[in-house]
Design an enzyme around this catalytic site. Structure first.
Site: not given
Length: 271
Positions: A88, A91, A265
């Site tokens: 989101d 992270c 991510h």
């Protein structure tokens, strides 16, 4: 009788109110779509997952995706488990926060050092010009989590706290503020790494403090330095070579937190 001329539809001039309404409707449609995507991500991914066997990564890529399959195999030589975080944009901070607090359950000496630094951090931010009233609740939540660890909470209860949206987001906000504060304190050093002709303060206001903004090297360096916690990131992408690329922030330090980075991510790694 002459045929009636078809009535021409009156056209609105460019830049009219109707054009503005259309643009607004388009913007709202995009926002609604983004909200739906975020809701789908939220349903499918907890903010922080249970600890999983690292082998789950193999299933995320096609069997004939030799680059990633080989790099996961290499990663498996160094790590055994992974804990995933929700993709989101927050992270990195969530992964860092959980990983270090979980480790502090078994390191009372580092816990006391970390607690002292964290307690003083609000005062440091206020002295830089951050408004105490604005940051107080976020700092309180951060300290509450540290005190939860000090009381020897279980990993399951710590995980539950990190999966409580408001608690978890307040922690992220405070870690973002700490990152921003450090970047601005050391602006003479960091200004050389910021693109687009922006000042360090502008960069922080646009790329560090807002929620859901992704993190890069500069964010990691700043947070690691702000809290004196060494972070090792294993970079895994489609670059050549069958190994992940480890980077330690700051260089030469002894890592306390281990993270896996795949484009856009971060997840938590365990030996």
């Amino acid at each position: 009788m002459a045929a009636e001329e078809p009535q021409q539809q009156k056209q609105e001039p460019l830049g009219s109110d109707s054009e503005g309404v259309n643009c607004l409707a388009y913007d709202e449609a995009i926002m609604a779509q983004q909200d739906r995507i975020q809701q789908e991500i939220a349903v499918q991914n907890p903010l922080v997952s249970e600890r999983l066997e690292l082998s789950v990564l193999y299933k995320e890529y096609a069997e004939d995706d030799n680059i990633y399959q080989q790099k996961i195999k290499d990663l498996h030589k160094k790590y055994s488990y992974i804990r995933k975080t929700r993709p989101d944009g927050n992270c990195f901070y969530r992964a860092f926060g959980f990983s270090h607090l979980e480790a502090l359950l078994d390191d009372s000496k580092e816990l006391q050092r970390f607690k002292a630094v964290s307690a003083k951090s609000k005062e440091d931010l206020v002295s830089q010009g951050f408004t105490e009233f604005t940051i107080e609740d976020f700092h309180n939540t951060f300290m509450d989590l540290i005190e939860q660890v000090e009381k020897q909470t279980s990993v399951a209860d710590l995980l539950a706290s990190f999966n409580d949206q408001s608690t978890s987001d307040y922690l992220v906000v405070y870690l973002r503020l700490l990152t921003s504060g450090y970047l601005q304190r050391e602006s003479k050093f960091f200004e050389h790494f910021i693109e687009g002709g922006r000042t360090v303060k502008e960069f922080c206001q646009q790329e560090v403090e807002p929620m859901c903004k992704e993190s890069d090297h500069i964010h990691i360096i700043a947070l690691a330095q702000a809290l004196s916690v060494s972070i090792q990131v294993e970079y895994m992408d489609r670059g050549e070579g069958g190994t992940t690329n480890p980077h330690i922030f700051p260089e030469g330090s002894e890592p306390k937190v281990y993270l896996l980075y795949r484009p856009g991510h971060y997840d938590i790694l365990y030996k």
